[in-house]
Scaffold this active site. Sequence first.
Site, PDB file in Angstrom:
ATOM      1  N   GLU A  73       0.376  -1.150   0.692  1.00 46.42           N
ATOM      2  CA  GLU A  73       0.197   0.099  -0.067  1.00 46.42           C
ATOM      3  C   GLU A  73       0.602  -0.107  -1.525  1.00 46.42           C
ATOM      4  O   GLU A  73      -0.104   0.308  -2.455  1.00 46.42           O
ATOM      5  CB  GLU A  73       1.029   1.219   0.562  1.00 46.42           C
ATOM      6  CG  GLU A  73       1.006   2.525  -0.213  1.00 46.42           C
ATOM      7  CD  GLU A  73       2.338   3.260  -0.190  1.00 46.42           C
ATOM      8  OE1 GLU A  73       2.851   3.611  -1.277  1.00 46.42           O
ATOM      9  OE2 GLU A  73       2.870   3.473   0.912  1.00 46.42           O
ATOM     10  N   GLU A 131      13.565  -0.422  -2.786  1.00 47.72           N
ATOM     11  CA  GLU A 131      13.270   0.805  -2.055  1.00 47.72           C
ATOM     12  C   GLU A 131      14.036   0.843  -0.733  1.00 47.72           C
ATOM     13  O   GLU A 131      14.546   1.891  -0.323  1.00 47.72           O
ATOM     14  CB  GLU A 131      11.764   0.919  -1.804  1.00 47.72           C
ATOM     15  CG  GLU A 131      11.348   2.252  -1.227  1.00 47.72           C
ATOM     16  CD  GLU A 131       9.836   2.408  -1.135  1.00 47.72           C
ATOM     17  OE1 GLU A 131       9.391   3.419  -0.562  1.00 47.72           O
ATOM     18  OE2 GLU A 131       9.107   1.521  -1.624  1.00 47.72           O
TER      19      GLU A 131
END
Length: 459
Positions: free
Chosen positions: A82, A159
């Site tokens: 992604e 992240e």
Amino acid sequence: MTSRSSRTTARTSSEARAVARTQTLLRGRDGVGTVRRTTLPGGLRVVTETLPSVRSATFGIWAHVGSRDETPTLNGATHYLEHLLFKGTAKRSALDISAALDAVGGEMNAFTAKEYTCYYARVLDTDLPLAIDVVCDMLTGSTIEPEDVEAERGVILEEIAMTEDDPGDCVHDLFAHTMLGDSPVGRPVLGTVDTVNALSRDQIARFYKRHYDPTRLVVAAAGNVDHARVVRQVRSVFEKAGALGRTDAEPTGPRTGSRAVRAAGRVEVLGRKTEQAHVILGMPGLARTDDRRWAMGVLNTALGGGMSSRLFQEVREKRGLAYSVYSYTSSFADCGLFGVYAGCRPNQVHDVLKICRAELDQVAEAGLTDDEIGRAIGQLSGATVLGLEDTGALMNRIGKSELCWGEQMSVDDMLARIAAVTPDEVRALAHDILGQRPSLSVIGPLKDKQAARLHDTVA
């Protein structure tokens, strides 16, 4: 030998299959809210919902791939990919992609879940062709350069670290593991530090090629859009990229199957030096296609879905033991989870859990009152309508519905299904779901004696 007439018949049949098929799935009033679907040769579906009164449009592409499609060694590949689709194509650099939407005041983003991935852009209606071109180009033409893979690896590790620093978020991953174990659905969407570090460019590129086939994609657009024009623009980009494949290919259907969640009485504790303890007490829920999902929505709302809910009133309002307390459901194609979350001071964990367990047991045995159920139906109905007041939410609804259910339901039909839920249905479901032995996930600075006592909660 094949006769000329046979060859002609075969070619005619092939050409017939290559024609795009368009259906009106929902008819709105005076064209407002009309939902149409076109299936292009190659199996690509395009669904739109038209709202001529707005000045914006949201365009998205849903991919039928999520973290549950990964092997243990590929855990995190869907989310990694992604990120990489924003890094550049043969036509555009990463800066070109972001600058194109910024220049017209648009918004662009993506998200990865356990069973699907979505890329979307929200723009003024006049800028929809630009959004279509950029997003379709990203999906069909990503180059996945080795240097981008290495650069983005650091971003994803950050992240993961950010999630680890937020125990209120991290506890949901822990709960999925508690309930589903080391299974494709139980593993984290982001992957782990070890799996992300081990992923290679070739592994991700193969994953991209395998899963981003047009038969596994749904294009969705909502707002001031013209269906035929959207179809033409999408088809043009995909055809120029050579991405439509075989003309007789059919779309991939919704996921099916049945997975039993057997996690009764499991307790997982992750020690962290946090100010609060974060707990989730829960049990198996319903699969996404279960007909009882409407009653489940009412039960969840009444139990922990708002300020008047049982849990909010008992834990926060009456006793002041937590700031955040709520219940929620997670539904997948073949299984589901129901959980009660609370964040509280570590020395109050057992009091909070005792109250939560008592409320679950009471509702399982005696059910909710008619007043509670009526209030929950009203709350759920209002939230359903208010949650669909922007083009992004509408795009999400039609795109996810096409991908996960293969059909569309009007808002009126949804409201009718909610209104039709009876108190007896809610009470029967409460007995079935809440009567199960729960499991427990906890993150916080619990001492050994405190942690040992947690097993009493699920006994």
